[in-house]
Motif scaffolding. Structure first.
Motif, mmCIF file in Angstrom:
data_model
loop_
_atom_site.group_PDB
_atom_site.id
_atom_site.type_symbol
_atom_site.label_atom_id
_atom_site.label_comp_id
_atom_site.label_asym_id
_atom_site.label_seq_id
_atom_site.Cartn_x
_atom_site.Cartn_y
_atom_site.Cartn_z
ATOM 1 N N TYR A 195 -0.755 8.705 1.115
ATOM 2 C CA TYR A 195 -1.071 7.540 1.745
ATOM 3 C C TYR A 195 -1.172 8.710 3.049
ATOM 4 C CZ TYR A 195 2.070 4.427 -0.953
ATOM 5 O OH TYR A 195 2.090 4.025 -2.291
ATOM 6 N N LYS B 61 -1.931 5.182 8.637
ATOM 7 C CA LYS B 61 -2.419 3.681 8.652
ATOM 8 C C LYS B 61 -1.715 2.992 7.427
ATOM 9 C CE LYS B 61 -7.095 2.319 8.108
ATOM 10 N NZ LYS B 61 -8.212 2.735 8.337
ATOM 11 N N ASN B 62 -1.927 3.267 6.690
ATOM 12 C CA ASN B 62 -1.499 2.115 5.878
ATOM 13 C C ASN B 62 0.268 1.998 5.774
ATOM 14 O OD1 ASN B 62 -4.156 2.434 4.037
ATOM 15 N ND2 ASN B 62 -4.172 3.804 3.174
ATOM 16 N N ILE B 63 0.747 2.594 6.222
ATOM 17 C CA ILE B 63 2.423 2.879 6.598
ATOM 18 C C ILE B 63 2.457 2.145 7.821
ATOM 19 C CG2 ILE B 63 4.428 4.398 6.370
ATOM 20 C CD1 ILE B 63 2.782 6.553 4.899
ATOM 21 N N HIS C 165 -0.486 -6.921 7.795
ATOM 22 C CA HIS C 165 -0.357 -5.458 7.296
ATOM 23 C C HIS C 165 -1.058 -5.211 5.679
ATOM 24 C CE1 HIS C 165 0.603 -1.275 6.089
ATOM 25 N NE2 HIS C 165 0.819 -1.571 5.236
ATOM 26 N N TYR C 166 -0.576 -6.529 4.941
ATOM 27 C CA TYR C 166 -1.739 -7.093 3.593
ATOM 28 C C TYR C 166 -2.389 -7.430 3.931
ATOM 29 C CZ TYR C 166 2.649 -4.866 1.139
ATOM 30 O OH TYR C 166 3.647 -3.770 0.589
ATOM 31 N N TYR D 70 -3.160 -0.316 10.633
ATOM 32 C CA TYR D 70 -2.864 -1.841 10.196
ATOM 33 C C TYR D 70 -3.489 -1.300 8.375
ATOM 34 C CZ TYR D 70 -0.406 -4.092 12.578
ATOM 35 O OH TYR D 70 0.693 -4.405 13.877
ATOM 36 N N ALA D 71 -2.811 -1.910 6.839
ATOM 37 C CA ALA D 71 -3.462 -1.427 5.734
ATOM 38 C C ALA D 71 -5.386 -1.241 5.480
ATOM 39 C CB ALA D 71 -2.180 -1.464 4.834
ATOM 40 N N ASP D 72 -5.171 -0.470 4.896
ATOM 41 C CA ASP D 72 -7.380 -0.498 3.889
ATOM 42 C C ASP D 72 -7.390 -1.633 3.230
ATOM 43 O OD1 ASP D 72 -8.105 1.480 5.830
ATOM 44 O OD2 ASP D 72 -7.754 2.951 3.833
ATOM 45 N N SER D 73 -6.261 -1.878 2.188
ATOM 46 C CA SER D 73 -6.679 -2.502 1.776
ATOM 47 C C SER D 73 -4.441 -3.003 0.975
ATOM 48 C CB SER D 73 -7.614 -1.858 -0.322
ATOM 49 O OG SER D 73 -6.697 -1.206 -0.346
ATOM 50 N N ARG E 111 -3.526 -0.713 -0.786
ATOM 51 C CA ARG E 111 -2.530 1.568 -0.082
ATOM 52 C C ARG E 111 -1.630 0.672 0.504
ATOM 53 N NH1 ARG E 111 -7.811 4.305 0.516
ATOM 54 N NH2 ARG E 111 -9.237 4.091 -1.585
ATOM 55 N N ALA E 112 -1.212 -0.801 0.450
ATOM 56 C CA ALA E 112 -0.275 -1.267 2.297
ATOM 57 C C ALA E 112 1.198 -0.803 1.604
ATOM 58 C CB ALA E 112 0.043 -2.385 2.346
#
Length: 123
Positions: free
Chosen positions: A10, A13-15, A41-42, A51-54, A57-58
């Protein structure tokens, strides 16, 4: 489902990291803002860097304070899952809640190095 942070699985940024009373993203938010942060985030899809890419990946990281009780951890997990369920139902998607437990922030720093004096041998 609990996950482990590390091994490059991870990106940071996805966390989104949370504690029992704070959300550790951007400049920080109180835990009362959790729904808004989870929704952002989601549904970010790579728009905002923090924030998350997708949605796939969140992940959410819970920082465990070793001074707190199991009851407080249970309360944090219940709050997280309830708010996540609200976001999931509003988005009408099949989002997956990935939880990472973090103990590392609670470890004290290592002690300073011991000074060793080197004395030359005189023959």
């Amino acid at each position: 489902m609990p996950f482990v942070r590390g091994n490059g699985l991870y990106k940071s940024k996805n966390i989104v990291s949370i504690t029992s009373d704070s959300i550790l993203v951007d400049k920080g938010y109180p835990i009362s803002e959790l729904k808004w942060i989870l929704k952002r985030h989601y549904t970010n899809n790579g728009k905002a860097y923090q924030y998350a890419d997708s949605p796939e990946r969140a992940a959410i990281e819970i920082t465990l304070d070793t001074n707190k009780t199991a009851k407080e951890l249970k309360h944090s997990l219940i709050l997280l899952t309830r708010v996540f369920d609200e976001v999931n139902s509003e988005e009408k998607e099949s989002l997956l809640l990935k939880v990472i437990f973090d103990y590392n922030r609670q470890l004290p720093p290592p002690p300073p190095p011991i000074h060793i004096e080197i004395v030359p041998i005189v023959e």
